[in-house]
Design a protein around this motif. Structure first.
Motif, PDB file in Angstrom:
ATOM      1  N   ASN A  90       5.277  26.618  75.899  1.00 41.64           N
ATOM      2  CA  ASN A  90       5.083  26.942  77.316  1.00 41.64           C
ATOM      3  C   ASN A  90       5.161  28.437  77.602  1.00 41.64           C
ATOM      4  O   ASN A  90       5.123  28.859  78.768  1.00 41.64           O
ATOM      5  N   GLY A  91       5.286  29.232  76.543  1.00 44.98           N
ATOM      6  CA  GLY A  91       5.318  30.685  76.709  1.00 44.98           C
ATOM      7  C   GLY A  91       6.702  31.272  76.917  1.00 44.98           C
ATOM      8  O   GLY A  91       6.851  32.503  76.983  1.00 44.98           O
ATOM      9  N   GLU A  92       7.747  30.426  76.995  1.00 42.46           N
ATOM     10  CA  GLU A  92       9.106  30.905  77.221  1.00 42.46           C
ATOM     11  C   GLU A  92       9.757  31.319  75.894  1.00 42.46           C
ATOM     12  O   GLU A  92       9.697  30.573  74.909  1.00 42.46           O
ATOM     13  N   PRO A  93      10.394  32.493  75.858  1.00 42.39           N
ATOM     14  CA  PRO A  93      11.097  32.901  74.629  1.00 42.39           C
ATOM     15  C   PRO A  93      12.374  32.089  74.440  1.00 42.39           C
ATOM     16  O   PRO A  93      13.002  31.652  75.412  1.00 42.39           O
ATOM     17  N   THR A  94      12.751  31.887  73.186  1.00 41.81           N
ATOM     18  CA  THR A  94      13.995  31.182  72.871  1.00 41.81           C
ATOM     19  C   THR A  94      15.147  32.181  72.783  1.00 41.81           C
ATOM     20  O   THR A  94      14.950  33.394  72.778  1.00 41.81           O
ATOM     21  N   TYR A  95      16.372  31.642  72.696  1.00 44.47           N
ATOM     22  CA  TYR A  95      17.524  32.511  72.469  1.00 44.47           C
ATOM     23  C   TYR A  95      17.369  33.259  71.150  1.00 44.47           C
ATOM     24  O   TYR A  95      17.796  34.397  71.001  1.00 44.47           O
ATOM     25  N   PHE A  96      16.723  32.598  70.177  1.00 45.39           N
ATOM     26  CA  PHE A  96      16.527  33.226  68.869  1.00 45.39           C
ATOM     27  C   PHE A  96      15.639  34.459  68.987  1.00 45.39           C
ATOM     28  O   PHE A  96      15.827  35.441  68.264  1.00 45.39           O
ATOM     29  N   ALA A  97      14.673  34.412  69.897  1.00 44.30           N
ATOM     30  CA  ALA A  97      13.813  35.589  70.112  1.00 44.30           C
ATOM     31  C   ALA A  97      14.640  36.756  70.628  1.00 44.30           C
ATOM     32  O   ALA A  97      14.435  37.914  70.215  1.00 44.30           O
ATOM     33  N   ALA A  98      15.594  36.461  71.514  1.00 40.22           N
ATOM     34  CA  ALA A  98      16.478  37.524  72.006  1.00 40.22           C
ATOM     35  C   ALA A  98      17.369  38.041  70.880  1.00 40.22           C
ATOM     36  O   ALA A  98      17.639  39.252  70.792  1.00 40.22           O
ATOM     37  N   ASP A  99      17.810  37.139  69.994  1.00 37.90           N
ATOM     38  CA  ASP A  99      18.618  37.573  68.843  1.00 37.90           C
ATOM     39  C   ASP A  99      17.825  38.545  67.968  1.00 37.90           C
ATOM     40  O   ASP A  99      18.365  39.544  67.474  1.00 37.90           O
ATOM     41  N   ALA A 100      16.542  38.228  67.769  1.00 37.80           N
ATOM     42  CA  ALA A 100      15.699  39.101  66.948  1.00 37.80           C
ATOM     43  C   ALA A 100      15.500  40.454  67.614  1.00 37.80           C
ATOM     44  O   ALA A 100      15.582  41.516  66.967  1.00 37.80           O
ATOM     45  N   ALA A 101      15.239  40.436  68.926  1.00 40.23           N
ATOM     46  CA  ALA A 101      15.052  41.692  69.662  1.00 40.23           C
ATOM     47  C   ALA A 101      16.330  42.519  69.649  1.00 40.23           C
ATOM     48  O   ALA A 101      16.292  43.756  69.539  1.00 40.23           O
ATOM     49  N   HIS A 154      29.915  28.823  64.696  1.00 43.14           N
ATOM     50  CA  HIS A 154      28.674  29.569  64.514  1.00 43.14           C
ATOM     51  C   HIS A 154      28.263  29.711  63.037  1.00 43.14           C
ATOM     52  O   HIS A 154      27.505  30.617  62.691  1.00 43.14           O
ATOM     53  N   HIS A 155      28.732  28.822  62.180  1.00 39.52           N
ATOM     54  CA  HIS A 155      28.360  28.936  60.760  1.00 39.52           C
ATOM     55  C   HIS A 155      26.851  28.891  60.572  1.00 39.52           C
ATOM     56  O   HIS A 155      26.303  29.551  59.687  1.00 39.52           O
ATOM     57  N   GLY A 156      26.162  28.113  61.415  1.00 38.78           N
ATOM     58  CA  GLY A 156      24.719  28.001  61.291  1.00 38.78           C
ATOM     59  C   GLY A 156      23.972  29.277  61.608  1.00 38.78           C
ATOM     60  O   GLY A 156      22.784  29.399  61.296  1.00 38.78           O
ATOM     61  N   TYR A 157      24.657  30.254  62.226  1.00 38.32           N
ATOM     62  CA  TYR A 157      24.008  31.502  62.595  1.00 38.32           C
ATOM     63  C   TYR A 157      23.910  32.481  61.427  1.00 38.32           C
ATOM     64  O   TYR A 157      23.139  33.428  61.485  1.00 38.32           O
ATOM     65  N   ILE A 162      32.877  34.997  60.161  1.00 34.88           N
ATOM     66  CA  ILE A 162      33.175  33.804  60.942  1.00 34.88           C
ATOM     67  C   ILE A 162      34.685  33.640  61.032  1.00 34.88           C
ATOM     68  O   ILE A 162      35.380  33.628  60.016  1.00 34.88           O
ATOM     69  N   GLY A 163      35.193  33.542  62.243  1.00 33.51           N
ATOM     70  CA  GLY A 163      36.631  33.365  62.447  1.00 33.51           C
ATOM     71  C   GLY A 163      36.983  31.917  62.717  1.00 33.51           C
ATOM     72  O   GLY A 163      36.211  31.180  63.338  1.00 33.51           O
ATOM     73  N   GLN A 164      38.139  31.509  62.235  1.00 37.82           N
ATOM     74  CA  GLN A 164      38.606  30.151  62.469  1.00 37.82           C
ATOM     75  C   GLN A 164      39.372  30.070  63.799  1.00 37.82           C
ATOM     76  O   GLN A 164      39.744  31.077  64.388  1.00 37.82           O
ATOM     77  N   LEU A 165      39.602  28.852  64.228  1.00 38.41           N
ATOM     78  CA  LEU A 165      40.222  28.613  65.525  1.00 38.41           C
ATOM     79  C   LEU A 165      41.714  28.970  65.503  1.00 38.41           C
ATOM     80  O   LEU A 165      42.351  28.987  64.454  1.00 38.41           O
TER      81      LEU A 165
END
Length: 546
Positions: A302-313, A334-337, A360-363
């Motif tokens: 739909n032309g909308e950027p994702t959060y990942f696009a902002a991460d790249a920018a 956030h391990h997947g990041y 990555i920090g633990q709780l």
């Protein structure tokens, strides 16, 4: 003689031996020296003969014997012995060991600073909480640990910019604004909205700034209301961080990436790098080429950027601003990041093993902590500061590796006993500060200094511990582990308390002031300085009285 000076002396002896044709090896930039497990084996030891012996086509003990001859002629070294297969145990003469006290005092706040990371230009992002509510317990660990890492990196010569990424774009900000609007008009919290008394507080602030909003419908009021509520909430976040001793160099707005065209520009740049493909109307980044578990969508169909696009920018912004190293400090969920951020770096032409680092920090949990009355469903950082104290909280959070879970006991942290680590260290500083004041009141000064008088075993032990500080700081910086400094300070405190019990800076009763008292004042004040410097690197105060 400091460990660094001893290391340099060993390197010089090796270079001299190479120049004289005794050995043919490449002399390392630094020679590692460390404290032997038993003080009977000397002040310092090195395994350099084991490292270089075979390279020089010599038995390690023969290589060690060659070094013994040269080191024995170095001023300040009292003796060198070969142990086992080729270890060198080195004992400094008393004067050389004691001279460290004067070195520390004269260096002052700079003692411990080193050049291990000179030339490194680092952007370090941490906390980065959404500006839709107060900081809570989940942000506390990175606020303490991130700030301590930044301080340690700077002390090791790195040029560091600490940065807070403000997630002020996307639908969450509209939901946040509607939550404030509804509270302002006595309406229920909207679906997925934000509860808590802080929303009422924000509504009151907004009305004071723009009373006309009370008469406007939601569509008309929302743009102004969103901006005012966001500004007020961000101010609260900054105030809480300041109370915690954390001050960022940069607050970077996500919305600025979108408004300034940085997201579209990032897509174009990554396409030019050859890592973008189009599929079913969406724009994708081929992150699987660099270890990610799946390719990522940058622009939806739909032309909308994702959060990942902002991460790249955002990553490209850091690169464009001259940061060769980018450190991200992320929460336990956030391990997947990790792989996707590293893939962005690689797609941008960077080395994902050198130009980006994701920690990555633990709780953490706090026994007895209660949900905030203001926020309703979280434990606020501000409440923890008021309850436990910023010093105890920061020291305790920096005392453990980031990847280890922590359960804090507030009652323990508020005790003025030696089994409370932060009290133990701060009390040692206060005690040494008081000892200096008392000594000077009795006529003991630093007008003279004779290092050869520091002969008590407890003095040798204290000096040896103090001398490790620069290498501890450098090691903590290189490993991103400020807990090494906390544990080291506890060693310093223990050595100081033992020395304080075994010797006297101030003469007893009517005894005259002697040269040894003046000299011990230097050692006392050197300890004060190291404790203060170390606590400062953790963002913890060094009290003069307790």
């Amino acid at each position: 003689m400091t460990p660094e000076e001893l290391s340099a002396a060993i390197s010089a002896c090796l270079s001299q031996a190479v120049a004289a044709g005794e050995i043919a090896v490449e002399v390392p930039d630094t020679v590692r020296v460390e404290r032997p497990k038993s003080r009977e084996h000397g002040d310092w030891s090195t395994n350099i003969a084991l490292q270089l012996g075979k390279k020089a086509s010599m038995a390690p003990r023969d290589f060690a014997a060659m070094l013994v001859r040269r080191l024995s002629e170095v001023e300040g070294i009292g003796g060198v012995e070969i142990a086992g297969p080729g270890f060198l145990n080195i004992t400094l003469d008393t004067a050389a060991a004691g001279e460290l006290a004067r070195t520390i005092v004269e260096a002052g706040e700079n003692f411990g600073h080193n050049q291990a990371l000179t030339g490194h230009v680092v952007n370090m992002e941490f906390v980065s909480a959404n500006p839709t509510g107060p900081l809570h317990i989940g942000h506390t660990r990175w606020a303490a640990l991130g700030d301590a890492i930044a301080r340690v990196l700077r002390a090791s010569g790195a040029q560091v910019t600490s940065e807070y990424y403000i997630n002020d774009a996307g639908n969450q900000m509209n939901v946040f604004a509607r939550s404030v609007y509804n509270r302002m008009h006595g309406l229920p919290v909207p679906d997925g909205g934000y509860p808590g008394e802080y929303i009422k507080e924000l509504a009151d602030i907004v009305l004071r700034e723009a009373p006309q909003l009370a008469e406007q419908d939601e569509k008309t009021a929302l743009p102004t209301l969103r901006e005012l509520a966001y500004t007020a909430q961000l101010a609260d976040i900054k105030s809480t961080l300041a109370d915690f001793g954390v001050n960022f160099d940069v607050f970077f707005s996500e919305s600025a990436l979108h408004d300034g065209g940085a997201v579209a520009d990032a897509v174009a740049r990554l396409r030019a790098q050859g890592h973008i493909f189009d599929l079913e109307g969406a724009v994708w980044l081929r992150t699987t080429d660099f270890g990610d578990d799946k390719d990522r969508v940058l622009i939806r169909a739909n032309g909308e950027p994702t959060y990942f696009a902002a991460d790249a920018a955002y990553y490209l912004s850091k690169k464009d601003r001259g940061f060769s190293e980018k450190i991200y400090l992320l929460g336990a969920d956030h391990h997947g990041y990790v792989n996707r951020l590293k893939a962005i770096a690689a797609c941008a032409g960077d080395d994902k093993d050198k130009n980006i680092e994701v920690l990555i920090g633990q709780l953490i949990s706090v026994n007895g902590a209660k949900l905030s009355k203001r926020a309703g469903n979280i434990i606020e950082l501000r409440d923890l500061i008021n309850w436990i104290g910023a010093d105890a909280l920061r020291y305790s959070l920096a005392r453990y590796p980031a990847d280890s879970p922590i359960a804090l006991d507030p009652e323990q942290l508020k005790k003025n006993t030696n089994d409370n680590p932060v009290f133990y260290v701060q009390y040692a500083h206060a005690r040494s500060f008081g000892a200096s004041a008392n000594a000077q009141a009795k006529g003991v000064t630093r007008a003279s200094f004779d290092a050869s008088l520091l002969t008590d075993p407890s003095e040798n032990e204290l000096l040896a511990v103090l001398g490790q500080f620069p290498s501890v700081v450098a090691g903590a910086a290189q490993s991103r582990e400020p807990h090494r400094i906390a544990r080291y300070l506890e060693q310093v405190a223990g050595a100081y308390h033992s020395w304080y019990a075994a010797t006297r800076v101030t003469p007893l009763g009517d005894e005259p002031v002697q040269e040894v008292h003046h000299t011990r004042l230097w050692l006392n004040d050197a300890t004060t300085q190291v404790l203060a410097n170390g606590l400062s690197l953790l963002g913890v105060s060094a009290p003069e009285r307790m």
